[in-house]
Design an enzyme around this catalytic site. Structure first.
Site, PDB file in Angstrom:
ATOM      1  CB  CYS D  10      -0.871   0.020   1.249  1.00  0.00           C
ATOM      2  SG  CYS D  10      -1.880  -1.458   1.397  1.00  0.00           S
ATOM      3  N   GLY D  36      -0.537   0.630  -5.047  1.00  0.00           N
ATOM      4  CA  GLY D  36      -1.854   0.050  -4.766  1.00  0.00           C
ATOM      5  C   GLY D  36      -2.896   0.672  -5.651  1.00  0.00           C
ATOM      6  CG  ASN D 112       2.961   0.028   3.142  1.00  0.00           C
ATOM      7  OD1 ASN D 112       2.684  -1.091   2.757  1.00  0.00           O
ATOM      8  ND2 ASN D 112       4.043   0.671   2.752  1.00  0.00           N
ATOM      9  N   GLY D 113       1.868  -2.508   5.175  1.00  0.00           N
ATOM     10  CA  GLY D 113       2.630  -3.599   5.787  1.00  0.00           C
ATOM     11  C   GLY D 113       1.705  -4.697   6.227  1.00  0.00           C
ATOM     12  CE1 TYR D 252       7.470  -4.708 -10.633  1.00  0.00           C
ATOM     13  CE2 TYR D 252       6.381  -5.171  -8.547  1.00  0.00           C
ATOM     14  CZ  TYR D 252       6.303  -4.927  -9.896  1.00  0.00           C
ATOM     15  OH  TYR D 252       5.087  -4.892 -10.522  1.00  0.00           O
ATOM     16  CB  SER D 293       9.452  -2.690 -13.258  1.00  0.00           C
ATOM     17  OG  SER D 293       9.459  -3.885 -13.988  1.00  0.00           O
TER      18      SER D 293
END
Lengths: 470, 470, 470, 470
Positions: D10, D36, D112-113, D252, D293
Site C-alpha cells: 500500500c 496500490g 502499509n505492511g 521492484y 520496472s
C-alpha cells in the site's frame, strides 16, 4: 512534446467477420488510445440492428462495466477515439462514430483528419435542407452520401469522398460491409490486416499486432476498401499522385512499434536522433529523453554522439488525464505532475535533453528551472524536428500562431526565452533524410515551412461554431 | 385503467422570459409526469448557445443532481416527458426535445401526439437525401422545416406543419422565440399561460398552476403561437373546423385539476360517474375507486347512487416504475405491488368498484380474486367509459386489437371472463353527455366506435422500425 | 401533516427461509417506504457469507439496477428504511442494517425507535475501549452483545436489550437465525407473518400482505422472536406491563391498510374523524382531505357531519423527494409542488379541511392563502389529533419546541396565526376513544400532554454529535 | 515482474498544515499509485468534523469529479492506496483510511505492511467484546488504542504499536495532529518532508518531490512522529536494532526516483544490473528491458556488458487495470495487451531481456514465444534478483509456494520450462552488494532464503476470512 499536451488526432478501427467484433474494436482502440483520449465510441451490427455505446473520456471510463461491451453484438463493428477540435465542446453528438439512417439503411462513420472545404459544404447542404446535430466532418460525409444520386452504397460513398478535400482516413459500417477510405494525399495513416476470413482496418499497425491480425499493407491514398464475407476489395476513387504524409506522425503521433507510411516508426525516430547528434553535437555528460515520446530519438542521439543515455526523468503514468482543474496547488506542481527528475542521475551533470518537438515551450522552461534547482550543471536541448512556425489545417490541433514559441523568433531567441545553455533543432533536410523515401512518396512539412500541399478556404479552420452543450 | 399500465401520451412545456427558464420547465414537467415516465429532456438557450440534458426514466432519475439543471442556462427552454412508441427501444436519439442546426440556426422540438402520414414523408425525405437518427415524428418536422423554401423561421414552421397529418401539440425553441402549434383537429391539449412578460405553453393547465402562470386559453386547433420578449402572438395555419378532441384525455389521461378542452377535467369525470350510476345502478353496500385515476368518477357514482364511498384500496405510490424485472416472486405479488385492499373496510361487503376503463382486463381479474380471498361478498364493476374495441392511431399506445378484452366480446362475455358479479360500461351517448359541448366542439371516440376522424395510411402505424440501440 | 414533511420513523423487515429472501426484503421495504426515505439497506446471508448493499435515498435510487439485488444471495435477509436523526448527516456508516463480526460470528442489525439512555451507554462503552463508527443506537446494541459474558447469541442479545431503555423494534441477522425484539412498552409496531416454513417480521402488516405472508400476531412488548428452519420461537426478556403504544402511529405514521397495535389503522382514523365532527362541527359546504394521510379521517368527518366529501386537492405523487434545493422559484411554488387545488370543486365554497396533525403550521397558512386566491369563501380546519406541544424522545423527529405552532399558543391564537375562519382539534379524550382499548393496553400521548412514560436522561436526545461526513 | 502483475503494498500519506490538505494528499497518492490500485481513500479534518471519501479502483476512478475532493475540507488529511490482501474481497469496510470514534474523539488510520500476530490479537480483542467490521490490521490497531489504559492519544498509540508485531508504516489523523509510526525492523519505507510550517509524511520521497516538500529523513524504525502546528516531534517507542528493510522495495516496488532506506532507488537498481552483467554475461547482440520496472537494471547491464541497450518492447500505459474479464479473445492477446515487441529492433537479433524478478514465469514464457515468432534469434533472460522460493509474511502478496516457478526447481529447470536460450539470476550476495550498507543496516531477504527476521504464528497469514461482501 512529451512535455506538452498536444491534442492528438483521432484513432479509427473497423472489424468485419469476428464473432466478438466489438471486443476486438475495443482492444484495438486501446492500442490507439494515444491518438485520442477525450471521447470514444463503438458501433456494431449483427446485420439487422445497430448497437452504439460512447462517452467522454478514455476507453476505461467510457466502457466502465462489462455490460457496455456485451450489448455491442454482431460480427462487424467500427470504433473511434477522438480529440475534440474545440476542446471546450461538450456536445455529445460530436462523439464518433456517428450514425444515421439513409434511404438505403443505417450507416455509421468514424473519421480521422481534418477537411478543408467543410465551410462551403455545410453552407450548401444547409441551404438545401440538411440539418446538423454535430460540428463534425463525419456528419457532412453522411449528408453527401444521403444526397448522392448514385444507387449503391459504395457509389454513394465514392460520390461523397470525391467532394471532400483535406485529410481523411475514415471507416464506415453498413449492414452488409465495412468500408475504409483514405484521402489522395495520404495524410493520415490507415492500414489493413487479415486473420483468416476476418478483416481489420486500423489507424496504426500496433492495433493489428495486438489483435493478432497480419499486416497486409496500408490503405493507399485515393483508395476505398470494402470488406465483407467475401474478403476485402480495393476500389480507387482518385488517381495516384505524390503523397503528402504528415511527417508529424513519424516525429511524435504514432506509436514507435507501428508501421506507418510503410516503415516502422521507431526506425525513423532513431535516425532523427542520429542526424540530430550530427547536426547539433553537445558538449555534455549524459543524454536523457522526455519519456516516452522521445525515447527512441534520445537513444539515437546517444548512440551517434557517444554520450551516455540515462533515465533522468520518471514519468507518472497514472496521472494521465484527471478531471482535476488546475488549482493553485497544482500549478505550482507544474511539470512535476508528469515527470520527476532523478536526483542521483542528474546532479552535477551537464545534460542533453532530447525532445521530439517544442510547441509553446513553457513547460520546457519550467523543467529547466526544476533541473537547475536539483543541481544540474548545464541544460542542452536538442529537438528532433524543426521549429514549428505555422498552423496545421489537416488535423493537428496546434495553438494559434502567436502562441507558438518559434513564431517570429530565431533559435537563439528561443534559447534565451527558455533559458537553456544551448538549443539545436533538426533541419527540414535532415528530418526528410530520416524518413522513408521513394517514388511518389512525399511528406507534408507545412507546420515547419508554411508550404501547404492542399489549398484551403481562408479562415476555414475551426469556423463551425458548435452552439450545443449536451 | 388505474389497475393497468397504459403507456401515456407525452407532456410538453415551453418557457420564454424567465431568469430560470430551465428550472420552470423542470417543475412544469414534474406536474406533467403522469403523461410520460420513460424519458425526459430539457433544452434551454441564452440566445447564443443551446444546452441539453436528457435521459431515460422519470425526471428525478434524469435530473439526479442539481448540476444537471444549473447547466441549462438561459431565458428560454422547452421540455418533454416521453413514452416510447416501441417500448423496447433504447435509442437515445429518440429522447426529445430533439435538436439540430438549420441554415437559420439551431432549433429544438418536443412533440405530443402521433402523425399518420410519416411513412410517406420519411420515404420522400430520404429519397431526397435526408438522414434520420431517430424514429420520432419530431425529426420529420425538423427536416420539413430545413427543406422549406420559405425564408423566415416562422414560415418554415408553418410550411412544415401544413404537410403533416395526425395529432400534434408541439413546442419549439429557436434562438429568438418559443413556438407552439396544435393540429387542426385539436386532438391533444395545449394551453397558454402568462406571468408578467413571461409566457409558458404546456400540455395541461396544472403546470401553469404550479408555476404561478395565469391560464389564458388553449392554443386553438390550427393555431401557431410565437412568444418572445414582445409577448405572444397568434398565427393561424389552418382553417377552423369541428374539433376532434381525444375523449380519453378526459376519461383517464389528464390530471383532474387541469382545465382541458376548456373545462376542468374533474367536472367531466364526476358527471361520468353520475351518468354511470344512472345507467348501471348496483345493488351493493359500498363504492370504492381504483386510486387515484377513478377517484372522481367513483365519488360521482357514490353521490348519485347514494352508496357509501369508501377507501378500499391503498396505493403504494413509491412502487411506481422500478427497474425490477418481474421475477416469480413478483408475479405472485401481482396487483398487490400497486394496491393493498383494506380488510376492515371490505370484508363481508358487496362492493362496487368504479374503474375509468378496461384495456386487457387481466389485472382486474386478479384484483377480483384477491378481494374474494379477503372476504368480499360481491364484486360489481362499473366502468366510466365504453368498451375499448379499436386501436388508436393518434397517440395512445393500446395493445393490439386481439389483446383488448372487449375485442369481439359482449359485455356479458367480459363479465364472465373477469369473474365478477356484475359489470356495466358507460355508453358513448352518456359519455358524450358528460363532457363539454358547444358549437364546433367534437370528440374523437374512435377507440370505442371505430370512426376515425383523420384518414391514415394503411399499416402506417408503428411502421418505422428503429434499428438503433444506443 | 400531509401538508408538512415530518421525518418518519424507520421501517424494518426480516426474512427467513425464502429462496429469494433479499428480494422479499426489498419488496417489503417498498411497502414500508413511507416510514423512511433517506436511506435504505439490505443484508442477506447464505449462512457462510454476508452480503450488503445500501445507500442514501429511496429504494428505487439505492437499488437502481437488478444486479444490486441479485448479489444479495441467501435464504435470510434483513432490511431497513431510515430517516436520519440529524438530517444533515451524510455519514454512510449510519445507514442500517449495520454489521460487524463478534467472536461468535457476523451479525447485522436494523432498528426502529429511539433509545433514551444511549449517552450513558456510549460513554461507558467508550471508557471500556469500544470504538464507534456511527451515531446509531444499533451500534450500541452490537457493542453490548459483544461485551456480554453470556455464551449463546440469543442470551447475548437478551443481555443487550435488557440494558437499553426507550423505544425499539429491532431485527437481527446471524448466520443461523433471524431475531426480532420489541421494547417492553411496545412503542413502535412489529409483527410476525408466516408462509409455510418461512417467517417474516415487519414493522407493519402491509408488508406481509404484499409478500403473501399470513399475519400471525404482533411481536409482544418485551418479547424476543427467533426464527430459523425450525420455525419461530418466543422468548420473554421483560415482564408484561401496560403498554405505551405511540398513538401517532395511528394518527399519521402507519399505513391505513396495516394492522397496528392489534387493529386496522383506517378503522381508528375513521373514528377520529367521526369524533372530530362531533366535537367540532363546522358550518360549511364540503369536506376535503389533505391527500393521502387524512383521507380516512376526512371521510369519517364527512359521514358523521353529513357534509359532502370532495376531492379538492390533487397530490403530485411524482414530486416526492427530489434532490432540488429550494430555490427562489421553488419557494414561490411552495405548497403547490405537492398539491394543486381543484378550482371547479372549491370556488365559492365554504370548505372544511381535515388534517391529521399540525406541526409548524406554515404550510397550512400558505395553503389557506392559495385557496382564498382561487375563490374559496371560508376555510375551516379540523385536526384529527390534539395540539402538539412537547418533543418526542422515542423516535419522532419533531422540530424544537419553539418551532411547534401550538407551543405556548391557544387554539384561538393558532387560528389567528394561520388565518383560517375556524379551527378545531380533537381532544386527547376523544382521540383515546377512537383507538383500541383493552386490558393492559395504553398509549403514549406525551407529545400532546408532556407525560413521558419512560424516564430519560436530561438533554439526552440528539446528544451524540456525529463528526463524520462520509 | 514488469511482465507479471504482482499485487503491491500500500501507499500512505499524511498532511498537516496546508490549506488544501486533501488536495495534497490526493496528488501525493497519485505519485504513490504504483503501490496500490485496488482502492483508495482520503480522510480530512478541520479539527471539528471529519470528511471521508473512498472507493474501489485507481484514484481517477474514486475521485471522478471535483466535488469529491472539495468536500474534503480542512488543514489536515491522510490518504491510502490499497491492495487487497484477499483479492476477491469487496467489503468496502476494508478500504482505508478506516475511522472510528474513541472516547478521546475521532481517529483515522492508514496502514502499509502486514502484521504477524493479528490472529491472536483479534481473538483476544473479540473475547473482550471488540466488534470488527473489516479484516484489516488497521482496525486491530484502533481497538488496541481504544482499550489502552493510557490517558493521552499519543500514549494510547504507543501502547498499541508496542503490542503489534510485523511490518507497519502507519499514518493517523486525530483532531489535533497527524501521526506516523514505523515498525522497529523498518521493513516498509516512510519518510518526512517539510515546507514552511507544514509537514507531510509519505511512503516514498517521490510524493514529497511532487508536492514541493523538502525531504528531511526517513521515519526511523521504532519511531513515532507527531506533527501539528508546532512542527513535528520524534518519540521512540522501541529500541534501536539492526534493520530488516524489505529488499524487494529496491528491486521492484518503489519508484526509481524515490529515496528509500536512505538511498535513491535507481542507484541500487543500476548496480544490480551491473553486478548481473558480471555474474551472468551473455553472448548476444542487444539488451532490452521490460518497461518500465527493469529499465534501470537493463541500462546497468548494458553499460557493464557493452551490449547495446535498445527499446524492444513498447508498453501500452492505457491498458492498466480495466474491468474486462479475460475472454477468449483476450487470452489470445495475452502479453500483447501490455507490451508490443518492436519488429524492426528485434528481428534476427540475439536478445538479452533484463527482468527484475520472476514470480510464476508464465508470462515470460509467452513473451519468449512471441519474440521467436517475430524473428528473434536467441532469448537470454537475466534477472536482477535471486529466485523467489519462499512466501512473504510482511506484506508482499506472492502466490502460494507451489505457484512460484523457482519452487523446488533448479535454474536449469526453470530455463527449460520457460524455453529460453539462457537464464541467469543475481545471487543474494551480489544483490546485497548492490544496495546501501552501513552500521545497523540490514535487509530482509526471506523470500529468497527463507530466513525470516520476525517470528510469526504458524498459519497466521491470511487467516482472517472476511465474510462480508459490501
Amino acid at each position: 512534446m512529451g512535455l506538452e499536451t498536444l491534442r492528438h488526432h483521432c484513432g479509427v478501427i473497423a472489424v468485419w467477420g469476428a464473432e466478438n467484433s466489438a471486443e476486438l474494436a475495443f482492444h484495438g482502440l486501446y492500442s490507439l488510445q494515444h491518438r485520442g483520449q477525450e471521447a470514444s465510441g463503438i458501433v456494431s451490427t449483427d446485420g439487422t440492428r445497430f448497437f452504439r455505446r460512447h462517452g467522454f473520456g478514455v476507453l476505461s471510463r467510457v466502457f466502465d462495466s462489462p455490460e457496455k461491451l456485451t450489448v455491442l453484438k454482431g460480427h462487424a463493428a467500427i470504433g473511434h477515439n477522438r480529440y475534440s477540435t474545440t476542446g471546450a465542446s461538450e456536445n455529445s453528438f460530436n462523439i464518433q462514430p456517428l450514425y444515421a439512417t439513409l434511404v438505403s439503411g443505417p450507416v455509421a462513420v468514424g473519421h480521422n483528419g481534418n477537411l478543408v472545404n467543410t465551410k462551403k459544404l455545410r453552407r450548401e447542404l444547409q441551404e438545401n435542407g440538411a440539418i446538423f446535430q454535430s460540428s463534425t466532418d463525419s456528419e457532412i460525409i453522411i449528408h453527401l452520401m444521403a444526397r448522392s444520386k448514385e444507387k449503391s452504397f459504395r457509389k454513394k460513398l465514392i460520390d461523397a469522398v470525391q467532394q471532400i478535400s483535406g485529410a481523411f482516413s475514415l471507416v464506415m459500417l453498413s449492414d452488409h460491409a465495412i468500408y475504409a477510405a483514405r484521402d489522395p494525399h495520404g495524410i493520415r495513416p490507415l492500414c489493413i490486416g487479415i486473420n483468416g476470413d476476418s478483416t481489420v482496418i486500423a489507424s496504426e499497425s500496433c492495433a493489428l499486432d495486438l489483435l493478432g491480425y497480419e499486416y497486409v499493407r496500408d490503405v493507399e491514398p485515393g483508395e476505398l476498401i470494402v470488406a465483407n464475407d467475401k474478403g476485402w476489395e480495393s476500389v480507387r476513387f482518385a488517381e495516384k499522385q505524390t503523397t503528402h504524409h504528415c511527417i508529424f506522425e513519424l516525429i511524435y503521433f504514432s506509436r514507435p512499434d507501428s508501421r506507418v507510411f510503410g516503415e516502422f516508426v521507431d526506425k525513423s525516430r532513431r535516425k532523427m536522433g542520429k542526424n540530430l547528434a550530427l547536426e547539433h553535437p553537445a558538449d555534455a555528460d549524459i543524454v536523457i529523453s522526455v519519456p516516452d515520446s522521445s525515447n527512441t530519438a534520445a537513444l539515437g542521439f546517444s548512440r551517434r554522439s557517444e554520450l551516455k543515455f540515462e533515465l533522468g526523468l520518471i514519468r507518472n503514468h497514472y496521472v494521465g488525464r484527471t478531471f482535476i482543474e488546475p488549482t493553485k496547488a497544482m500549478r505550482e506542481m507544474g511539470v512535476k505532475l508528469k515527470f520527476n527528475p532523478v536526483g542521483g542521475v542528474l546532479k552535477d551533470r551537464r545534460v542533453v535533453i532530447v525532445e521530439d518537438s517544442i510547441v509553446r515551450g513553457t513547460t520546457l522552461k519550467k523543467l529547466t528551472k526544476l533541473l537547475r534547482n536539483i543541481g544540474v550543471k548545464e541544460v542542452h536541448i536538442r529537438v528532433s524536428s524543426p521549429p514549428i512556425r505555422f498552423p496545421c489545417y489537416y488535423g493537428m490541433d496546434f495553438p494559434t500562431k502567436e502562441e507558438l514559441i518559434a513564431h517570429e523568433r530565431t533559435v537563439e531567441e528561443i534559447r534565451d526565452k527558455i533559458e537553456v545553455d544551448s538549443l539545436g533543432y533538426l533541419s527540414v533536410e535532415n528530418l526528410l533524410d530520416s524518413v522513408r523515401q521513394g517514388d511518389g512518396i512525399g511528406y507534408c512539412t507545412a507546420c515547419f515551412t508554411g508550404d501547404y500541399p492542399i489549398p484551403f478556404e481562408s479562415n476555414e479552420f475551426n469556423e463551425v461554431k458548435d452552439r450545443f452543450d449536451d
